[in-house]
Design an enzyme around this catalytic site. Structure first.
Site, short mmCIF file in Angstrom:
data_model
loop_
_atom_site.label_atom_id
_atom_site.label_comp_id
_atom_site.label_asym_id
_atom_site.label_seq_id
_atom_site.Cartn_x
_atom_site.Cartn_y
_atom_site.Cartn_z
N ASP A 153 21.02 22.44 94.11
CA ASP A 153 21.73 23.51 93.41
C ASP A 153 22.25 24.57 94.40
O ASP A 153 23.27 25.20 94.16
CB ASP A 153 20.76 24.15 92.41
N TYR A 167 34.39 21.59 94.70
CA TYR A 167 35.43 21.58 93.67
C TYR A 167 36.82 21.73 94.28
O TYR A 167 37.70 20.90 94.07
CB TYR A 167 35.22 22.74 92.69
N GLU A 194 32.96 16.39 91.78
CA GLU A 194 33.67 17.59 91.34
C GLU A 194 35.10 17.70 91.88
O GLU A 194 36.00 18.12 91.16
CB GLU A 194 32.86 18.84 91.68
N HIS A 235 35.38 13.97 83.91
CA HIS A 235 34.14 13.43 84.48
C HIS A 235 33.77 12.07 83.86
O HIS A 235 32.96 11.34 84.43
CB HIS A 235 32.96 14.38 84.24
N GLU A 262 29.06 17.53 81.67
CA GLU A 262 29.73 16.29 81.24
C GLU A 262 28.80 15.22 80.70
O GLU A 262 28.93 14.05 81.06
CB GLU A 262 30.53 15.75 82.43
N HIS A 295 38.36 19.24 82.15
CA HIS A 295 37.49 19.00 83.30
C HIS A 295 36.31 18.10 82.92
O HIS A 295 36.07 17.07 83.56
CB HIS A 295 36.99 20.34 83.86
N GLU A 296 35.60 18.48 81.87
CA GLU A 296 34.41 17.69 81.49
C GLU A 296 34.81 16.30 81.03
O GLU A 296 34.12 15.32 81.30
CB GLU A 296 33.59 18.42 80.42
N1 BES Z 1 28.87 19.12 86.40
C1 BES Z 1 29.28 20.46 86.37
C2 BES Z 1 28.18 21.43 86.06
C3 BES Z 1 27.05 21.41 87.06
C4 BES Z 1 27.29 21.40 88.41
C5 BES Z 1 25.75 21.45 86.63
C6 BES Z 1 26.24 21.39 89.32
C7 BES Z 1 24.69 21.43 87.52
C8 BES Z 1 24.94 21.39 88.87
C9 BES Z 1 30.43 20.68 85.38
O1 BES Z 1 31.28 19.60 85.26
C10 BES Z 1 31.26 21.82 85.89
O2 BES Z 1 31.81 21.67 86.94
N2 BES Z 1 31.35 22.91 85.15
C11 BES Z 1 32.14 24.07 85.51
C12 BES Z 1 33.42 24.11 84.74
C13 BES Z 1 34.62 23.60 85.41
C14 BES Z 1 35.86 23.88 84.58
C15 BES Z 1 34.83 23.97 86.83
C16 BES Z 1 31.37 25.30 85.12
O3 BES Z 1 30.29 25.14 84.53
O4 BES Z 1 31.82 26.40 85.36
ZN ZN Z 2 32.50 19.35 86.97
#
Ligand code: BES
Ligand code: ZN
Length: 635
Positions: free
Chosen positions: A402, A410, A343, A324, A296, A320-321
């Site tokens: 991470d 989520y 999330e 954010h 995002e 989703h993005e």
């Molecule tokens: N912010 C996250 C991606 C992220 C999370 C990067 C933790 C680094 C550490 C992004 O908004 C996200 O949640 N992406 C999901 C997609 C979503 C539809 C659930 C993904 O990448 O799968």
């Molecule tokens: Zn996200």
């Protein structure tokens, strides 16, 4: 150039601070220090001490060298310091060349030993200093950066670079106070090769400049993890008046078609929770090695090309993005322990946008798939003895954030908000959320700060009977979770039962099934299927040849589980081209369950690894024990 030596006393002080920072995590909530946007709390993943000296603005002046794969230049910071005599930056694997005041006077600085947080950089400053400049360069260890050769791009003509900052990787390409609770505005001057375009999480160009120089402005304060840059052969196509798509020239039309609903999504989001505060909303579709579905970055979401299914069925990711832009970018988790605030809220918001655009049934299917993910993740964490990670409020002290970022944030986060919505009624809950985003706009948020607000504005006045403490601080899935229901999925289950009972695939009633129904079908195939049964499905529904990444991914997982070799060529090509971790992890996990699969996994990974981003490499290296296994003697 060598760092100028600091006295031993200061070094000891730095190291002491780092360790006591960890111990104090969660214990204290320092008062709001700024008049505006800085709500400082102890962050176990940053060495910065914002209460002493904090950055408010960054001027970045960098050159991107695609040949030597290096970014070099200067970062000039505007500081706010309460007469502190030092300022601490987070850095990781950076070459620091000099630190100086605006008049060119060099400042003393020291880098501490590399650890989980990188190498904190302490700079001695005069008491009235409000600006300083760091001259630096990135190194091969910059895990935020992925440098792609032309071969690794869609069009195969030019090299490509993109950054990934979340969670604590921005410090590998910019010296910064890399805590999500610290916000700053930025300007950037970026020099790239003349035949490439540069874009950032800021105001963006829509076409190439003649000289490869680009200027960017982000005039809203953002946390460091939202700093982002991409450089490549990138074209732009508008989708609506304030929305558009960036992608390689060979992808941009397809991408603009697929994401045609973006403008409507922004409108739906604004109707729900108030004005979109970032002016434009664009999406950059990256080459397939991007390790996430989406990221995002403000004004410019970075996205995987695996959402381009050809039928617009995977665009919930953009919802989703976009969401954010409120939950995360406007009101931001103050530390990674509060990740669910980013999330969980976003998953809730995403489903509301989708419900608005595509109806209740669509949102229910999304919610059910999410619930299945949650159940799977909780079972896995429980089995591994990691039940503590099934709590919403995490304790990631001493760990790479991470590693604690799972579906729990989520989907349990979503379920908690859904539970509150159900208890309060939608109207009251929407008013609450809208007030929350307005009230805390451009601020950091801890779980506790949110719970205080929730209590005062919703729980008490509405006399809600929700066990908030259990939802937030205890492991597992609370019993009062509001279970979504879906007629569309009931139909799938009915047809799946018929198939299990011997009805051939071609006689199943799958007319008008949408992607989510196919995912539900494939996720629930029985175990131990023969090649004949798998062939029956594949010959009828062409899963192996599907261009829908979500469908292919779950199909291939079933092929591995049932050792259906006919699909292994596709498995190989999928794993070597796609770098999206969410797809990689379950496939490699399924493979390593058998000796035969393990050998196959190792073979594929050997070829695929150079195509993956450092974020995915770290996860899959761990999973496959790659470091030991790839010992030169054995390979
Ligand atoms: N912010 C996250 C991606 C992220 C999370 C990067 C933790 C680094 C550490 C992004 O908004 C996200 O949640 N992406 C999901 C997609 C979503 C539809 C659930 C993904 O990448 O799968
Ligand atoms: Zn996200």
């Amino acid at each position: 150039m060598q760092p100028q030596a600091l006295g031993l006393g200061s070094l000891v002080a730095i190291l002491l601070f780092v360790s006591c920072g960890s111990e104090q995590e969660g214990a204290s909530t320092a008062p709001v220090t700024g008049p505006d946007t800085n709500f400082h709390v102890m962050d176990p993943h940053s060495a910065a001490r914002p209460e002493e000296a904090v950055i408010q603005h960054l001027d970045l002046d960098i050159r991107v060298d695609m040949d030597s794969e290096r970014i070099a230049g200067t970062a000039t910071y505007t500081l706010k310091s309460g007469h502190a005599d030092q300022v601490i930056f987070d850095t990781d694997s950076l070459d620091i060349e000099s630190v100086e005041l605006p008049d060119g006077k060099p400042l003393e600085y020291a880098l501490s030993h590399a650890g989980l947080l990188g190498s904190p950089l302490t700079v001695q400053i005069p008491k009235d200093a409000d600006k300083l400049t760091i001259r630096y360069a990135t190194t091969k260890g910059a895990r935020a950066l992925q440098w792609l050769s032309p071969r690794q791009t869609h069009d195969k003509q030019k090299p490509f670079l993109f950054t990934q900052g979340e969670a604590i990787l921005t410090r590998t390409w910019i010296p910064i106070q890399d805590s999500p609770g610290i916000r700053f505005t930025y300007n950037a001057h970026v020099q790239v090769p003349k035949d490439l375009l540069a874009v950032m999480s800021a105001t963006n160009p829509q076409e190439r400049s003649a000289d490869g120089k680009y200027s960017f402005t982000m005039d809203k304060p953002i946390p460091a993890y939202l700093m982002a840059l991409a450089v490549g052969d990138i074209a732009f196509k508008p989708v609506g008046p304030r929305t558009g798509v960036y992608a390689e020239p060979g992808v941009v039309d397809t991408a603009a078609w697929e994401l045609a609903d973006m403008e409507h999504m922004v409108e739906a989001a604004e109707k729900l929770y108030g004005p979109y505060r970032w002016d434009r909303y664009d999406v950059l579709v990256l080459p397939p090695s991007f390790p996430f579905g989406g990221m995002e970055n403000p004004r410019l979401t970075f996205a995987t090309p695996t959402i381009l299914a050809g039928d617009r069925s995977l665009t919930a990711l953009v919802a989703h993005e976009l969401a954010h832009s409120w939950s995360g970018n406007l009101v931001t988790n103050a530390t990674w322990n509060d990740f669910w605030l980013n999330e969980g809220f976003t998953v809730y918001f995403e489903k509301r946008i989708c419900e608005q655009l595509y109806g209740k049934e669509y949102a229910s299917m999304l919610a059910l798939l999410g619930y299945q993910d949650l159940k799977g993740t909780v079972a896995k964490l429980d089995a591994a003895g990691d039940s503590a990670d099934t709590r919403l409020k995490l304790d990631l002290t001493g760990r790479d954030p991470d590693d604690g970022m799972t579906d729990v944030a989520y989907e349990k986060g979503y379920s908690f908000l859904k539970r509150l919505e159900t208890a309060a009624g939608r109207e009251k809950f929407d008013a609450f959320l809208r007030g929350y985003f307005d009230h805390f706009a451009f601020q950091g948020m801890t779980t506790e700060r949110f719970l205080d607000y929730l209590n005062a504005k919703l729980i008490q006045p509405e006399h809600l009977q929700v066990d908030v403490h259990q939802w937030v601080y205890e492991p597992g899935i609370p019993k009062d979770l509001v279970m979504p229901t879906s007629d569309a999925f009931a139909k799938v289950e009915h047809e799946l039962d018929r198939w299990k009972n011997g009805t051939p695939a071609r006689d199943l009633d799958t007319r008008d099934w949408v992607t989510f129904q196919w995912m539900h079908f494939l996720r629930h195939l029985p175990e131990g299927l023969s090649d004949k049964k798998m062939d029956d499905l594949d010959n009828t529904f062409q899963f192996t040849r599907s261009g829908n990444s979500e469908v292919v991914a779950v199909w291939l997982e079933q092929c591995v589980k049932n050792d259906h070799e006919q699909a292994y060529d596709r498995l190989d090509s999928f794993l070597t081209t796609v770098g999206r971790r969410k797809f990689l992890t379950p496939l490699y996990e399924a493979l390593i369950k058998t000796e035969k699969g393990k050998a196959l996994a190792m073979n594929i990974y050997k070829a695929a690894r150079p195509n993956y981003h450092a974020v995915s490499v770290r996860t899959i290296d761990d999973l496959l024990n790659w470091k030991q296994m790839s010992d030169p003697v054995t390979l």
